[in-house]
Design a protein around this motif. Structure first.
Motif, PDB file in Angstrom:
ATOM      1  N   ASN A  21      -7.783 -41.409  37.560  1.00 56.02           N
ATOM      2  CA  ASN A  21      -8.263 -42.751  37.213  1.00 56.02           C
ATOM      3  C   ASN A  21      -7.657 -43.793  38.156  1.00 56.02           C
ATOM      4  N   ASP A  22      -6.970 -44.804  37.683  1.00 56.33           N
ATOM      5  CA  ASP A  22      -6.654 -45.997  38.490  1.00 56.33           C
ATOM      6  C   ASP A  22      -6.043 -45.734  39.870  1.00 56.33           C
ATOM      7  N   PRO A  23      -6.389 -46.609  40.844  1.00 54.89           N
ATOM      8  CA  PRO A  23      -5.623 -46.640  42.093  1.00 54.89           C
ATOM      9  C   PRO A  23      -4.256 -47.261  41.817  1.00 54.89           C
ATOM     10  N   TYR A  37      -2.528 -42.643  42.984  1.00 51.50           N
ATOM     11  CA  TYR A  37      -3.549 -42.771  41.931  1.00 51.50           C
ATOM     12  C   TYR A  37      -3.135 -42.009  40.689  1.00 51.50           C
ATOM     13  N   GLN A  38      -3.652 -42.457  39.554  1.00 48.93           N
ATOM     14  CA  GLN A  38      -3.428 -41.786  38.273  1.00 48.93           C
ATOM     15  C   GLN A  38      -4.084 -40.421  38.341  1.00 48.93           C
ATOM     16  N   TYR A  39      -3.272 -39.373  38.168  1.00 50.29           N
ATOM     17  CA  TYR A  39      -3.757 -38.032  38.460  1.00 50.29           C
ATOM     18  C   TYR A  39      -3.260 -37.062  37.403  1.00 50.29           C
ATOM     19  N   ASN A  45      -9.648 -33.484  32.964  1.00 50.20           N
ATOM     20  CA  ASN A  45      -9.578 -34.439  31.852  1.00 50.20           C
ATOM     21  C   ASN A  45      -8.262 -35.188  31.953  1.00 50.20           C
ATOM     22  N   TRP A  46      -8.226 -36.373  31.320  1.00 50.63           N
ATOM     23  CA  TRP A  46      -6.985 -37.149  31.299  1.00 50.63           C
ATOM     24  C   TRP A  46      -5.901 -36.316  30.628  1.00 50.63           C
ATOM     25  N   GLY A  47      -4.687 -36.336  31.169  1.00 54.30           N
ATOM     26  CA  GLY A  47      -3.552 -35.623  30.586  1.00 54.30           C
ATOM     27  C   GLY A  47      -2.302 -36.349  31.002  1.00 54.30           C
ATOM     28  N   PRO A  48      -1.124 -35.763  30.816  1.00 56.99           N
ATOM     29  CA  PRO A  48       0.105 -36.446  31.235  1.00 56.99           C
ATOM     30  C   PRO A  48       0.006 -36.877  32.710  1.00 56.99           C
ATOM     31  N   MET A  49       0.135 -38.181  32.918  1.00 53.93           N
ATOM     32  CA  MET A  49      -0.200 -38.721  34.236  1.00 53.93           C
ATOM     33  C   MET A  49       0.894 -38.524  35.272  1.00 53.93           C
ATOM     34  N   HIS A  50       0.446 -38.218  36.498  1.00 54.22           N
ATOM     35  CA  HIS A  50       1.261 -38.125  37.700  1.00 54.22           C
ATOM     36  C   HIS A  50       0.749 -39.206  38.655  1.00 54.22           C
ATOM     37  N   ILE A  77       3.752 -40.893  34.146  1.00 52.48           N
ATOM     38  CA  ILE A  77       3.785 -41.977  35.135  1.00 52.48           C
ATOM     39  C   ILE A  77       2.459 -42.735  35.081  1.00 52.48           C
ATOM     40  N   PHE A  78       2.505 -43.906  34.484  1.00 52.08           N
ATOM     41  CA  PHE A  78       1.302 -44.728  34.404  1.00 52.08           C
ATOM     42  C   PHE A  78       1.198 -45.633  35.641  1.00 52.08           C
ATOM     43  N   SER A  79       0.234 -46.544  35.607  1.00 55.22           N
ATOM     44  CA  SER A  79      -0.092 -47.326  36.814  1.00 55.22           C
ATOM     45  C   SER A  79       1.041 -48.245  37.250  1.00 55.22           C
ATOM     46  N   GLY A  80       1.016 -48.598  38.532  1.00 49.93           N
ATOM     47  CA  GLY A  80       2.026 -49.476  39.111  1.00 49.93           C
ATOM     48  C   GLY A  80       1.717 -49.737  40.567  1.00 49.93           C
ATOM     49  N   ARG A 145       2.545 -52.605  30.357  1.00 49.63           N
ATOM     50  CA  ARG A 145       2.424 -51.657  31.485  1.00 49.63           C
ATOM     51  C   ARG A 145       1.797 -52.250  32.752  1.00 49.63           C
ATOM     52  N   ASP A 146       1.748 -51.405  33.776  1.00 52.04           N
ATOM     53  CA  ASP A 146       1.007 -51.617  35.021  1.00 52.04           C
ATOM     54  C   ASP A 146       1.588 -52.736  35.897  1.00 52.04           C
ATOM     55  N   PRO A 147       2.889 -52.670  36.274  1.00 49.50           N
ATOM     56  CA  PRO A 147       3.490 -53.728  37.089  1.00 49.50           C
ATOM     57  C   PRO A 147       2.909 -53.779  38.505  1.00 49.50           C
ATOM     58  N   GLU A 197      -4.883 -54.894  31.151  1.00 50.98           N
ATOM     59  CA  GLU A 197      -4.388 -53.753  31.919  1.00 50.98           C
ATOM     60  C   GLU A 197      -4.440 -54.125  33.402  1.00 50.98           C
ATOM     61  N   CYS A 198      -3.608 -53.458  34.191  1.00 45.92           N
ATOM     62  CA  CYS A 198      -3.666 -53.507  35.649  1.00 45.92           C
ATOM     63  C   CYS A 198      -3.891 -54.899  36.252  1.00 45.92           C
ATOM     64  N   PRO A 199      -2.991 -55.863  35.977  1.00 50.68           N
ATOM     65  CA  PRO A 199      -3.166 -57.176  36.598  1.00 50.68           C
ATOM     66  C   PRO A 199      -2.762 -57.167  38.073  1.00 50.68           C
ATOM     67  N   ASN A 269     -16.393 -50.148  37.910  1.00 51.22           N
ATOM     68  CA  ASN A 269     -15.308 -50.618  38.783  1.00 51.22           C
ATOM     69  C   ASN A 269     -14.213 -51.160  37.878  1.00 51.22           C
ATOM     70  N   TYR A 270     -13.182 -50.360  37.668  1.00 54.46           N
ATOM     71  CA  TYR A 270     -12.128 -50.739  36.725  1.00 54.46           C
ATOM     72  C   TYR A 270     -10.769 -50.595  37.401  1.00 54.46           C
ATOM     73  N   ALA A 271      -9.790 -51.353  36.873  1.00 52.32           N
ATOM     74  CA  ALA A 271      -8.395 -51.252  37.336  1.00 52.32           C
ATOM     75  C   ALA A 271      -8.259 -51.556  38.824  1.00 52.32           C
ATOM     76  N   ALA A 272      -9.151 -52.397  39.353  1.00 54.01           N
ATOM     77  CA  ALA A 272      -9.132 -52.705  40.787  1.00 54.01           C
ATOM     78  C   ALA A 272      -7.949 -53.606  41.119  1.00 54.01           C
ATOM     79  N   ASN A 289     -15.836 -45.563  34.261  1.00 52.57           N
ATOM     80  CA  ASN A 289     -15.580 -46.394  33.083  1.00 52.57           C
ATOM     81  C   ASN A 289     -15.086 -45.508  31.953  1.00 52.57           C
ATOM     82  N   TRP A 290     -14.063 -45.987  31.241  1.00 57.07           N
ATOM     83  CA  TRP A 290     -13.492 -45.194  30.152  1.00 57.07           C
ATOM     84  C   TRP A 290     -14.539 -44.804  29.114  1.00 57.07           C
ATOM     85  N   ASP A 291     -15.617 -45.578  29.011  1.00 58.75           N
ATOM     86  CA  ASP A 291     -16.632 -45.282  27.992  1.00 58.75           C
ATOM     87  C   ASP A 291     -17.245 -43.892  28.150  1.00 58.75           C
TER      88      ASP A 291
HETATM   89  C1  FRU Z   1      -6.093 -48.331  32.969  1.00 64.86           C
HETATM   90  C2  FRU Z   1      -4.956 -47.566  32.321  1.00 64.86           C
HETATM   91  C3  FRU Z   1      -3.640 -48.247  32.590  1.00 64.86           C
HETATM   92  C4  FRU Z   1      -2.653 -47.126  32.446  1.00 64.86           C
HETATM   93  C5  FRU Z   1      -3.422 -45.953  33.000  1.00 64.86           C
HETATM   94  C6  FRU Z   1      -3.143 -44.653  32.300  1.00 64.86           C
HETATM   95  O1  FRU Z   1      -7.196 -47.548  33.283  1.00 64.86           O
HETATM   96  O2  FRU Z   1      -5.197 -47.425  30.944  1.00 64.86           O
HETATM   97  O3  FRU Z   1      -3.384 -49.359  31.753  1.00 64.86           O
HETATM   98  O4  FRU Z   1      -1.465 -47.366  33.154  1.00 64.86           O
HETATM   99  O5  FRU Z   1      -4.792 -46.261  32.874  1.00 64.86           O
HETATM  100  O6  FRU Z   1      -3.736 -43.579  32.954  1.00 64.86           O
END
Ligand code: FRU
Length: 467
Positions: A21-23, A37-39, A45-50, A77-80, A145-147, A197-199, A269-272, A289-291
């Motif tokens: 997911n997110d860059p 990137y969120q991996y 599928n989404w799982g414990p993030m790297h 490890i979430f976004s940053g 989150r997401d510094p 999220e992700c400012p 286009n999310y988390a840009a 999109n999460w949807d």
């Molecule tokens: C946005 C988000 C972030 C979070 C990450 C988790 O898509 O929910 O807020 O850090 O994805 O994967």
């Protein structure tokens, strides 16, 4: 002819396999663009993030590197973001070998506690976690989150902006290790309210001097999301921006736009966020999109999720106020065999191509195949409409072809002649309409390749292959 990987884009970044997911942590260092990137490397599928990692010299061809950050005792490890600590204020490297500092969220799966941590790298590939983590602890605030680190020109130090429930919070630091809160900004006063999220926060120059942009991705409240066909509330996740000032402590919205400002009117286009350490401002988002992200078709490689193309931005004054305008940097170097399209039907032999179009009035561009699958990009006097309802596979999610999720629309910003750039890359369509001020990113999964491009009305188009 179908290839094994019919949906794997050619010039859009995708992970080597499995979920993305997110860059994160995008930064330009020594001639290379780094994309983390969120991996989740173990499944599509989404799982414990790297943090996955790739590098590029042109933002279009990416080389995969080993996973940069693995989950630890503080959580996954979430976004940053990343910052190159040139002056070695952190003391984690040296002036000769400045450390690359990753500032990210540790998300504890057991109770969802979110705290901010740092890691550093001297070879810009292998990271060491800082022993004093978390650097911004949390006693239990949800959604913290997401510094995103940025240079604070007022205090001549680093600041960061992070998401904290319905608001974003600002912190500053002299050494990237000790952070103090300096202010906050409530998203829903003007613009869309919900969970932030992700400012991202950065300056852009205009004819009237410097302005600051605050971008925030939003989870809309469930009673609003996905109900309304208007461009703001048709999905549960959307990204918005504000135009204003930064006083060294917090952001102030000076435009106070009556309608929310969107950096993209498409569903995907999310988390840009933008690259650090780069003169020009270049943004890249998760083209999904999460949807429905967990349900989209996967290819033979089993990858799930792609990024948008990198988009360079400027801030333009229009009759309606300031608007971000986007272009695709570097794409010209890949253009091959350019030729003008005829009005009406033109044969199409590739599923990765671009169109540079001039819009003189209402018209339509349609990609289609003989089985009846088609995507339409329509320009009217009042609106741009990108309709992917009949583009291909849709049954993987119940709303994907609904009017709400399938028809993307935005109000026109140009009355006279304008340029519209279009890129299609196997499963992702990007349209930069009205001189780049009205972008759309839209996923589409044709079962059979599109075989024709039909151009009608007052639009002229140059076609080019992308290699
Ligand atoms: C946005 C988000 C972030 C979070 C990450 C988790 O898509 O929910 O807020 O850090 O994805 O994967």
């Amino acid at each position: 002819m179908q290839t094994k990987n019919k949906y794997k884009p050619v010039v859009h970044f995708t992970p080597p396999a499995n979920w993305m997911n997110d860059p994160n942590g995008m930064v330009y260092v020594n001639g290379r663009y780094h994309l983390f990137y969120q991996y989740y490397p173990a499944a599509p599928n989404w799982g414990p993030m790297h943090w996955g990692h790739a590098v590029s010299e042109d933002l279009l061809h990416w080389e995969h590197l080993p996973v940069a950050l693995y989950p630890d005792e503080l959580g996954c490890i979430f976004s940053g973001s990343c910052v190159l600590d040139r002056a070695n204020v952190s003391g984690l490297g040296s002036i000769e070998n400045p450390p690359l500092i990753a500032v990210y969220t540790n998300h504890r799966i057991s109770d969802h506690l979110e705290q901010q941590s740092i890691a550093y790298s001297l070879d810009y590939e292998h990271f060491e976690k800082y022993y004093g983590n978390p650097v911004i602890p949390n006693k239990g605030k949800p959604d913290f989150r997401d510094p995103k680190v940025f240079f604070n020109p007022v205090k001549n130090c680093c600041s960061l902006v992070l998401a904290a429930g319905s608001r974003v919070e600002f912190y500053s630091s002299e050494n990237l290790k000790d952070w103090k809160k300096t202010g906050d900004f409530e998203a829903g006063i003007h613009g869309l309210g919900g969970i932030c999220e992700c400012p991202d926060c950065f300056p852009l120059m205009t004819e009237e001097g410097e302005k600051w942009i605050l971008i925030i991705s939003m989870i809309l409240p469930p009673e609003q999301a996905g109900k309304d066909k208007d461009c703001f509330h048709r999905m549960s996740h959307i990204t918005q921006y504000y135009v204003g000032t930064f006083d060294g402590n917090t952001f102030h919205d000076t435009e106070c736009s009556a309608l929310p400002l969107l950096p993209d009117y498409g569903t995907d286009n999310y988390a840009a966020v933008t690259f650090q350490n780069l003169e020009e401002k270049v943004m890249l988002g998760w083209a999904d999109n999460w949807d429905y992200a967990a349900q989209t078709p996967t290819d033979a490689d089993g990858f799930r999720g792609q990024m948008t193309l990198a988009r360079q931005m400027k801030l333009v004054k229009t009759a309606q106020g300031y608007r971000l305008a986007f272009s695709f940097p570097g794409l010209d170097s890949l253009k091959a065999s350019a030729f003008p399209l005829f009005p009406g039907d033109n044969r199409l032999h590739t599923q990765t191509f671009g169109l540079k179009t001039t819009v003189n009035g209402p018209g339509k561009i349609t990609f289609r195949n003989s089985t009846g699958e088609s995507v339409e990009i329509e320009v009217t006097e009042e609106e741009i409409i990108v309709d992917r309802r009949h583009g291909g596979q849709t049954g993987f999610q119940k709303d994907y072809d609904s009017d709400c999720y399938g028809i993307n629309r935005a109000p026109r910003l140009c009355q006279n002649t304008s340029i519209m750039e279009i890129v299609f890359d196997r499963c992702i369509l990007e349209v930069l309409a009205d001189d780049g001020m009205t972008p759309f990113t839209v996923s589409v999964f044709p079962v059979h390749p599109y075989e024709k491009i039909c151009v009608t009305g007052e639009i002229s188009a140059d076609f080019y292959q992308i290699q």
